[in-house]
Design a protein around this motif. Sequence first.
Motif, PDB file in Angstrom:
ATOM      1  N   UNK A  12      11.602 -14.815 -11.950  1.00  0.00           N
ATOM      2  CA  UNK A  12      13.001 -15.209 -12.091  1.00  0.00           C
ATOM      3  C   UNK A  12      13.797 -14.255 -12.975  1.00  0.00           C
ATOM      4  N   UNK A  13      13.138 -13.252 -13.519  1.00  0.00           N
ATOM      5  CA  UNK A  13      13.815 -12.316 -14.407  1.00  0.00           C
ATOM      6  C   UNK A  13      14.141 -11.004 -13.721  1.00  0.00           C
ATOM      7  N   UNK A  14      14.465 -10.003 -14.510  1.00  0.00           N
ATOM      8  CA  UNK A  14      14.783  -8.672 -13.993  1.00  0.00           C
ATOM      9  C   UNK A  14      13.527  -8.032 -13.414  1.00  0.00           C
ATOM     10  N   UNK A  15      13.581  -7.507 -12.177  1.00  0.00           N
ATOM     11  CA  UNK A  15      12.395  -6.884 -11.583  1.00  0.00           C
ATOM     12  C   UNK A  15      11.881  -5.728 -12.446  1.00  0.00           C
ATOM     13  N   UNK A  16      10.588  -5.742 -12.734  1.00  0.00           N
ATOM     14  CA  UNK A  16       9.987  -4.691 -13.544  1.00  0.00           C
ATOM     15  C   UNK A  16       8.958  -3.884 -12.773  1.00  0.00           C
ATOM     16  N   UNK A  17       8.388  -4.504 -11.749  1.00  0.00           N
ATOM     17  CA  UNK A  17       7.325  -3.843 -10.996  1.00  0.00           C
ATOM     18  C   UNK A  17       7.884  -3.045  -9.811  1.00  0.00           C
ATOM     19  N   UNK A  18       8.737  -3.687  -9.020  1.00  0.00           N
ATOM     20  CA  UNK A  18       9.452  -2.988  -7.936  1.00  0.00           C
ATOM     21  C   UNK A  18      10.912  -2.940  -8.343  1.00  0.00           C
ATOM     22  N   UNK A  19      11.349  -1.790  -8.763  1.00  0.00           N
ATOM     23  CA  UNK A  19      12.709  -1.660  -9.288  1.00  0.00           C
ATOM     24  C   UNK A  19      13.662  -1.105  -8.226  1.00  0.00           C
ATOM     25  N   UNK A  20      14.867  -1.605  -8.245  1.00  0.00           N
ATOM     26  CA  UNK A  20      15.912  -1.098  -7.361  1.00  0.00           C
ATOM     27  C   UNK A  20      16.563   0.118  -7.998  1.00  0.00           C
ATOM     28  N   UNK A  21      16.663   1.194  -7.238  1.00  0.00           N
ATOM     29  CA  UNK A  21      17.361   2.387  -7.683  1.00  0.00           C
ATOM     30  C   UNK A  21      18.651   2.471  -6.888  1.00  0.00           C
ATOM     31  N   UNK A  22      19.765   2.254  -7.566  1.00  0.00           N
ATOM     32  CA  UNK A  22      21.041   2.136  -6.884  1.00  0.00           C
ATOM     33  C   UNK A  22      21.320   3.333  -5.975  1.00  0.00           C
ATOM     34  N   UNK A  23      21.737   3.020  -4.751  1.00  0.00           N
ATOM     35  CA  UNK A  23      22.106   4.018  -3.737  1.00  0.00           C
ATOM     36  C   UNK A  23      20.948   4.947  -3.358  1.00  0.00           C
ATOM     37  N   UNK A  24      19.718   4.541  -3.693  1.00  0.00           N
ATOM     38  CA  UNK A  24      18.571   5.404  -3.371  1.00  0.00           C
ATOM     39  C   UNK A  24      17.442   4.641  -2.688  1.00  0.00           C
ATOM     40  N   UNK A  25      17.051   3.483  -3.245  1.00  0.00           N
ATOM     41  CA  UNK A  25      15.954   2.745  -2.633  1.00  0.00           C
ATOM     42  C   UNK A  25      15.211   1.929  -3.685  1.00  0.00           C
ATOM     43  N   UNK A  26      13.876   1.972  -3.612  1.00  0.00           N
ATOM     44  CA  UNK A  26      13.037   1.187  -4.501  1.00  0.00           C
ATOM     45  C   UNK A  26      11.943   2.062  -5.097  1.00  0.00           C
ATOM     46  N   UNK A  27      11.455   1.652  -6.282  1.00  0.00           N
ATOM     47  CA  UNK A  27      10.409   2.415  -6.951  1.00  0.00           C
ATOM     48  C   UNK A  27       9.373   1.465  -7.553  1.00  0.00           C
ATOM     49  N   UNK A  28       8.112   1.752  -7.341  1.00  0.00           N
ATOM     50  CA  UNK A  28       7.009   0.967  -7.885  1.00  0.00           C
ATOM     51  C   UNK A  28       6.635   1.522  -9.257  1.00  0.00           C
ATOM     52  N   UNK A  29       6.652   0.644 -10.261  1.00  0.00           N
ATOM     53  CA  UNK A  29       6.263   1.014 -11.622  1.00  0.00           C
ATOM     54  C   UNK A  29       4.904   0.369 -11.910  1.00  0.00           C
ATOM     55  N   UNK A  30       3.810   1.150 -11.979  1.00  0.00           N
ATOM     56  CA  UNK A  30       2.495   0.560 -12.218  1.00  0.00           C
ATOM     57  C   UNK A  30       2.317   0.154 -13.671  1.00  0.00           C
ATOM     58  N   UNK A  31       1.203  -0.513 -13.924  1.00  0.00           N
ATOM     59  CA  UNK A  31       0.824  -0.945 -15.278  1.00  0.00           C
ATOM     60  C   UNK A  31       1.864  -1.849 -15.901  1.00  0.00           C
ATOM     61  N   UNK A  84       0.824  -1.213   0.000  1.00  0.00           N
ATOM     62  CA  UNK A  84       0.000   0.000   0.000  1.00  0.00           C
ATOM     63  C   UNK A  84       0.861   1.267   0.000  1.00  0.00           C
ATOM     64  N   UNK A  85       2.044   1.183   0.610  1.00  0.00           N
ATOM     65  CA  UNK A  85       2.953   2.336   0.555  1.00  0.00           C
ATOM     66  C   UNK A  85       3.403   2.575  -0.879  1.00  0.00           C
ATOM     67  N   UNK A  86       3.753   1.517  -1.594  1.00  0.00           N
ATOM     68  CA  UNK A  86       4.134   1.662  -2.999  1.00  0.00           C
ATOM     69  C   UNK A  86       2.960   2.154  -3.839  1.00  0.00           C
ATOM     70  N   UNK A  87       1.765   1.617  -3.601  1.00  0.00           N
ATOM     71  CA  UNK A  87       0.593   2.037  -4.372  1.00  0.00           C
ATOM     72  C   UNK A  87       0.308   3.523  -4.197  1.00  0.00           C
ATOM     73  N   UNK A  88       0.587   4.043  -3.012  1.00  0.00           N
ATOM     74  CA  UNK A  88       0.354   5.464  -2.752  1.00  0.00           C
ATOM     75  C   UNK A  88       1.452   6.352  -3.319  1.00  0.00           C
ATOM     76  N   UNK A  89       2.546   5.726  -3.775  1.00  0.00           N
ATOM     77  CA  UNK A  89       3.683   6.507  -4.282  1.00  0.00           C
ATOM     78  C   UNK A  89       4.209   5.914  -5.592  1.00  0.00           C
ATOM     79  N   UNK A  90       3.384   5.832  -6.642  1.00  0.00           N
ATOM     80  CA  UNK A  90       3.844   5.241  -7.905  1.00  0.00           C
ATOM     81  C   UNK A  90       4.913   6.098  -8.573  1.00  0.00           C
ATOM     82  N   UNK A  91       5.872   5.434  -9.208  1.00  0.00           N
ATOM     83  CA  UNK A  91       6.936   6.114  -9.960  1.00  0.00           C
ATOM     84  C   UNK A  91       7.746   7.074  -9.094  1.00  0.00           C
TER      85      UNK A  91
END
Length: 253
Positions: free
Chosen positions: A232-251, A185-192
């Motif tokens: 098993x592939x490269x994360x597309x929905x919750x992406x790692x941002x190096x030295x910053x954190x994580x980002x939720x990519x909707x759709x 829900x935290x990610x849903x409230x903060x997309x991109x």
Amino acid sequence: MDARTRLLVVDDDASVRSLLREYLEGHGYSVGEAATGAEMREQIEHELPDAVLLDIRLPGEDGLVLARYLREHYEVGIIMVTASGDLVDRVVGLELGADDYIAKPFDLRELLARLKSVLRRLQVKPSPEGKEQAAAGQEQQPAQQQQQPRRQRFGRCEIDVESRRMFEVGGEEVTITAMEYDLLTTFLANPNRVLSRDQLLLRTRNREWEPFDRSIDIRIGRLRRKIEPDPNGEPRCIRTVRNAGYMFIPNTS
């Protein structure tokens, strides 16, 4: 503090159980004790606690086995108590669904703060009675007036924000913990938007990130296996941002 809030301390050290019981009862909790897994099960059959403080090093069934049992059968808060150097045990405990951990020797004030945080997250979840009442209310309504639960898409799953449950799109329910729901829900409230580990911990556990604390990374890894289009592939929905954190990519599908 609500006197009905019940805790269970599971530790084979009687002095630790006594210390925790005295301290926590002094803050308004009802506290039970168990020295072994068998005693824990007996206590739970008698009265289900709101949260369990679970030592990992126990005779017979260890705390990791008991954490798995608790998570599979009950909706309770679980705080693992570990030796200070047992990083692997902490990681495994979180993987099994524990809500938090604290290392021995611990500060009682820190333990109390972590306990309150876990209980706050559990208290906002609908009770079984509430779910039954809601279901009964829906049965009394004409079919055309019934509304579908409010769901939000997250990767290959949907989040039912009313019941705090997750489902595969067009499929079965996917089990999630209270911590995982809070992250979703935290990610849903903060997309991109990039969210740091500090921000994620403050919003889901009411505490700041500490160096070498991998609890957020572990939970993100578990969520990715559940929601990513290709686990098993490269994360597309919750992406790692190096030295910053994580980002939720909707759709993302």
